[in-house]
Design an enzyme around this catalytic site. Sequence first.
Site, short mmCIF file in Angstrom:
data_model
loop_
_atom_site.label_atom_id
_atom_site.label_comp_id
_atom_site.label_asym_id
_atom_site.label_seq_id
_atom_site.Cartn_x
_atom_site.Cartn_y
_atom_site.Cartn_z
CE LYS A 145 8.06 -1.40 3.43
NZ LYS A 145 7.77 -2.04 2.12
CB SER A 151 4.21 -3.25 2.34
OG SER A 151 5.49 -3.30 1.72
CB SER A 184 5.69 -2.91 -1.51
OG SER A 184 4.79 -3.96 -1.28
#
Length: 489
Positions: A78, A153, A177
């Site tokens: 990420k 996210s 997330s």
Amino acid sequence: MSELFKLGVKELSDKIQTKEVSVTEVVKETFSRIEATENQLEAFITLNEEKAMAIAKELDAKGPSSDKPLAGIPIGIKDNIVTKDLLTTAASKMLHNFNPPYDATVMTNIYGSDMIPVGKLNMDEFAMGSSTETSYFKKTKNAWSAEKVPGGSSGGSAASVAAGQIPASLGSDTGGSIRQPASYNGIVGMKPTYGRVSRFGLIAFASSLDQIGPMTRNVEDNAMILNAISSYDVNDSTSSKKEIPNFSSLIGESVKGMKIGVPKEFMTEGVDPEVRKSIEEAIKTYRELGATVEEVSLPHSPYGVQVYYIIASSEASSNLQRFDGIRYGYRTENITNLEDVYINSRSEGFGAEVKRRIMLGTFSLSSGFYDAYFKKAGQVRTLIIDDFKQVFSDYDLILGPVSPTIAHDFGTDKDDPVTAYLRDVLTIPVNLAGLPGISLPCGFSEGMPIGLQLIGNYFEEEKIYQAASAFEAATEFHKMKPVILGGNA
């Protein structure tokens, strides 16, 4: 192209360990797969092909080692986890040109286990969002439908794994997330206990809530990745010194006699009927496996969203002060004085959602409002923690949905941030309490995956994996694949 991309972490590891395939072959195919699907998916912000191939050749020259079962496994990162000399943007214009001078601790652990980071994955800007629509760079698509959001996210981290671009990824979970995008994409996502995985090198959103965790296509793979990234870290003052177990140790064990609580607050009318039906079927499965499943109550959990958005936004307001247009990142060219550097760099560098949360947080921390908002939120957070402690005094695990709904269409929440915030109502309490929680597929509605959430007591991830693997073994949901991965769903 062969079909190595359809294999999970353990399956790939077995082939590498027995020299059935070389690491170089695996990495080459990974990038071929990304190239073939990236226009459709838009999951990656930056690729790391040159370094990945160099590491692969080194590993092939050394040969496999039983001490390093994850050697040669490609993994996506990420883009809020800093990577030395590899662009790290947090999906924001503010950091569009940031090449970190150091690695996050999880990256040191990744390299130490000889896994191969293949690139940085798209996300909501500074992890603020639940659909990956706030990214400055692109809109990642759900692996099951290009019309649907991938969740957030960690949307890029989830979609890339579900679509077979990579067998595993790292995400971060501040209010759901990891678990919510895992649910939306039909994969497994684990948010570990707060302090289990170092946050050093994770670009901070809300420091008391953020936690890095693994995303994979099945439970065993997930436990293997968590084994690799967990460690005590002197650089992280919240890192736990608690002994790290083998998270795979209870996988395959029976859940007979296990006590599981289902909070009545997680099964209200606000939960979509099809989602509720899938969770009820999962409850039935656990009972058939010999577990005791009973209704419990977390009376203060309905206040979690309000508490979260005060605390998280307040911490974000503090953490994002460092982005000032001076030291690194985006700097405006619209300057006549020093004040312009600060104001214009932030005005132009941050997106609308980030600005909204900074303003909410700054207001909550301001003189005259601190006691009414931030302090009160902290007090209710304590009540939420106490609710969980009460339940875990009698039960091994808590079960419920991950999200009240399946993945929604792009643009649905564009003018209604409150609705977007409420999508995290079932995941947020876990972060507020610092507990571990997992999402795994348990059904489908309108052709889209539904996620089952299992929540454990502090530092009892192996018990979560035990129950998750038992459910996985008793059902077929994890075997369903989106069309992009060769499935017919």
